[in-house]
Design a protein around this motif. Structure first.
Motif, PDB file in Angstrom:
ATOM      1  N   ARG A   1      -9.688   9.894   7.558  1.00 18.13           N
ATOM      2  CA  ARG A   1      -8.682  10.064   6.360  1.00 18.13           C
ATOM      3  C   ARG A   1      -8.710  11.343   5.886  1.00 18.13           C
ATOM      4  O   ARG A   1      -9.934  11.898   5.761  1.00 18.13           O
ATOM      5  CB  ARG A   1      -8.688   8.634   5.384  1.00 18.13           C
TER       6      ARG A   1
ATOM      7  N   ASP B   1      -8.835   9.568  14.154  1.00 15.86           N
ATOM      8  CA  ASP B   1      -8.252   8.249  13.806  1.00 15.86           C
ATOM      9  C   ASP B   1      -7.943   7.470  15.088  1.00 15.86           C
ATOM     10  O   ASP B   1      -8.142   6.456  15.295  1.00 15.86           O
ATOM     11  CB  ASP B   1      -7.350   8.135  12.695  1.00 15.86           C
TER      12      ASP B   1
ATOM     13  N   CYS C   1     -11.094   5.593  -2.296  1.00 24.67           N
ATOM     14  CA  CYS C   1     -12.311   5.946  -1.278  1.00 24.67           C
ATOM     15  C   CYS C   1     -13.673   5.659  -1.758  1.00 24.67           C
ATOM     16  O   CYS C   1     -14.688   5.435  -0.900  1.00 24.67           O
ATOM     17  CB  CYS C   1     -12.105   6.950  -0.420  1.00 24.67           C
TER      18      CYS C   1
ATOM     19  N   ALA D   1      -8.468   2.101   2.971  1.00 25.40           N
ATOM     20  CA  ALA D   1      -8.865   2.832   4.088  1.00 25.40           C
ATOM     21  C   ALA D   1      -8.552   2.171   5.466  1.00 25.40           C
ATOM     22  O   ALA D   1      -8.736   2.824   6.418  1.00 25.40           O
ATOM     23  CB  ALA D   1     -10.469   3.224   3.683  1.00 25.40           C
TER      24      ALA D   1
ATOM     25  N   THR E   1      -2.288   4.515   6.163  1.00 23.35           N
ATOM     26  CA  THR E   1      -2.743   5.408   5.301  1.00 23.35           C
ATOM     27  C   THR E   1      -3.278   6.664   5.824  1.00 23.35           C
ATOM     28  O   THR E   1      -3.689   7.608   4.977  1.00 23.35           O
ATOM     29  CB  THR E   1      -3.812   4.891   4.328  1.00 23.35           C
ATOM     30  N   VAL E   2      -3.415   6.811   7.272  1.00 27.20           N
ATOM     31  CA  VAL E   2      -3.518   8.051   7.882  1.00 27.20           C
ATOM     32  C   VAL E   2      -2.698   8.991   7.360  1.00 27.20           C
ATOM     33  O   VAL E   2      -2.693  10.309   7.634  1.00 27.20           O
ATOM     34  CB  VAL E   2      -3.716   7.735   9.223  1.00 27.20           C
TER      35      VAL E   2
ATOM     36  N   ASP F   1      -2.145   8.605  -2.140  1.00 29.81           N
ATOM     37  CA  ASP F   1      -2.322   7.087  -1.948  1.00 29.81           C
ATOM     38  C   ASP F   1      -1.318   6.124  -2.849  1.00 29.81           C
ATOM     39  O   ASP F   1      -1.070   6.606  -4.004  1.00 29.81           O
ATOM     40  CB  ASP F   1      -3.681   6.650  -1.947  1.00 29.81           C
TER      41      ASP F   1
END
Length: 396
Positions: free
Chosen positions: A253, A246, A306, A291, A296-297, A281
Motif C-alpha cells: 500500500r 500487491d 496502518c 490494509a 485500498t490499493v 483512506d
C-alpha cells in the motif's frame, strides 16, 4: 491475524517473558494497590504477539484452571485503535477461551466500570501510547487520564508502550511521564529490542530511528539482502511499483504524512503529486482491517489506518511538512500539517518551546510509524525537491 495469533510460535526470549508476566500478575493479584508492568519496544519488535499469548493463557486459566489464583478473574484486553481491535476480535472467534467481549476500547470499559456493569482484575493494554492523557468529549472520555482511570479499578495492568508512536496531543506521552505515573506503585519494566517485522538491515533500521529523533544521515545504499529499498523521483512511478507488488504478493500500500489540504475533487480528498492522484483512506465500516481490503490499493493510507499493521511493501510519501534546509539538515514544518486533530491544545503544555518541540516530535513519530510498516520493502518519495534529491544522491 497470523502475525499476532496465540498460535504463532514464540522465541525463547518471548516465551520467558510471557511466563514472567504471568508470575508478576499472579504475585500482585491480592495487593492493596494496582501493580503495573511496562513493556517497551519500537514498532515491529513483537510486543503484540507477546500480549496475545499472555492474554490467551490468562483467559484460559480464568475459565478452566480451578485452584489457580487466576480462576474466575475478570480480565480485559484494551486497545485504543479501531482497526487493531477488529483483528483481536477476529482472533477471539478462533480461540476456545477468548471471547470477543474480552477486547475493548479503553473509554468503553471505563464507562462500563463507572456504570457498575463490570469490574476488572487484570488489564492488558496494547498500544498504550494511544491512551488519552486528557479529557476528550468527542470520545466520551471526561477524566484527566485514561491510564489513571483504569488504575483506580484494576489490580494489575500490563501496558505496551512506544513513545515514538505517540501521534496526537490528546494522547501525549513520554516514557518519563509514564514512569512518573508508575513510580508510587509496584512496577517493573522490560524493553524488547529485536526487530521482527522488517527484514531489513540494522543500518536501515538505525537510519529510520535517527530520522525519528531529527537527524538525517545518508540513506543506506541497500536495505539488506532480503529488503527492497527504493527512492522515487515520481510518486506515480512509486504507485505503479506498489500495485505490481500487491498483485504479486498482496498487502502492499501507499501511505503518507499529512500536509495535503482538503480540496474535494469528485467527492474525494485527493493527494496530488504531479501525475499521482489518489484519495485518502476512507472510514472503514467493515470488520476487515483497511490494509486487507483489496480496493485500498487505490487509496493512500494514514497513520490512523496502518499503525500496528504489517504490510509486505509500503510506499511512503513524505509530504509538505518534511523538507531539507540549504545545509542538508532535516526541516520539519508543523504549520504545513493538515491533521487538525494532532495538535489540539493541552492545558499542561504551556511553555512555547516545549509545545513547539512536541509538535515537531509528533510529526517525526508519524514518519517513524509509516516507514516501519514494510516487511519486505520500503519505497520513498518526498514532496520537497531538495529532500528528494538528497535521498537519491546521498547514499552510504
Amino acid at each position: 491475524m497470523d502475525k499476532v495469533s496465540p498460535q504463532l510460535p514464540l522465541t525463547a526470549e518471548q516465551a520467558q517473558l510471557v511466563n514472567h508476566l504471568l508470575h508478576f500478575i499472579t504475585q500482585h493479584l491480592t495487593g492493596d494497590h494496582p501493580a503495573l508492568f511496562g513493556l517497551y519496544g519500537d514498532a515491529g519488535t513483537g510486543k503484540s504477539v507477546v500480549l496475545a499469548h499472555l492474554f490467551d493463557r490468562l483467559q484460559t486459566a480464568s475459565r478452566t484452571a480451578a485452584g489457580s489464583p487466576l480462576f474466575h478473574t475478570t480480565n480485559y484486553f484494551l486497545v485504543n485503535h479501531p482497526e487493531i481491535l477488529k483483528v483481536y476480535r477476529a482472533i477471539a472467534g478462533q480461540q476456545p477461551h477468548l471471547y470477543k467481549k474480552d477486547f475493548q476500547r479503553p473509554t468503553s470499559l471505563i464507562n462500563q466500570i463507572d456504570q457498575g456493569k463490570t469490574t476488572a482484575d487484570v488489564l492488558i493494554i496494547d498500544e498504550a501510547h494511544l491512551l488519552l492523557s486528557q479529557a476528550d468529549h468527542y470520545n466520551n472520555f471526561y477524566g484527566d487520564n485514561q491510564l489513571q482511570s483504569l488504575m483506580a479499578t484494576a489490580k494489575v495492568i500490563v501496558v505496551v508502550f512506544d513513545e515514538t508512536q505517540v501521534l496526537r496531543m490528546k494522547s501525549f506521552w513520554t516514557e518519563h511521564r509514564l514512569e512518573k505515573l508508575m513510580a508510587p506503585y509496584p512496577h517493573e519494566t522490560f524493553r524488547l529490542t529485536h526487530q521482527f517485522r522488517m527484514h531489513a538491515s540494522d543500518q536501515l533500521v538505525a537510519w529510520i530511528n535517527d530520522l525519528t529523533h531529527g537527524t538525517l544521515r545518508p540513506l543506506p545504499r541497500s536495505g539488506g539482502p532480503h529488503y527492497d529499498l527504493r527512492v522515487f523521483d515520481d510518486a506515480e512511478a512509486m504507485r505503479q511499483a506498489i500495485v505490481a507488488r500487491d498483485q504479486a504478493v498482496g498487502l502492499s500500500r501507499i501511505v503518507s504524512t499529512s500536509g495535503y489540504p482538503s480540496t474535494l475533487d469528485g467527492g474525494h480528498h485527493n493527494i496530488v503529486e504531479g501525475r499521482f492522484r489518489l484519495p485518502w483512506d476512507q472510514y472503514n465500516y467493515t470488520q476487515t482491517p483497511w490494509a486487507e481490503l483489496p480496493q485500498t490499493v487505490n487509496e493512500v493510507g494514514s497513520i490512523y489506518t496502518c499503525q500496528g499493521f504489517d504490510l509486505n511493501y509500503v510506499g511512503v510519501i513524505l509530504g509538505p511538512p518534511v523538507g531539507l534546509t540549504t545545509d542538508n539538515q532535516l526541516a520539519i514544518y508543523p504549520d504545513k500539517a493538515t491533521d487538525v486533530e494532532a495538535f489540539k491544545h493541552r492545558a499542561d503544555l504551556t511553555d512555547p518551546t516545549e509545545w513547539a518541540q512536541a509538535k515537531r516530535q509528533l510529526l517525526l513519530n508519524s514518519i517513524n510509524v509509516l516507514m516501519k510498516r514494510g516487511v519486505h520493502g520500503l519505497y520513498l518519495y518526498a514532496h520537497d525537491p531538495r529532500l528528494r534529491h538528497y535521498l537519491q544522491t546521498h547514499r552510504d
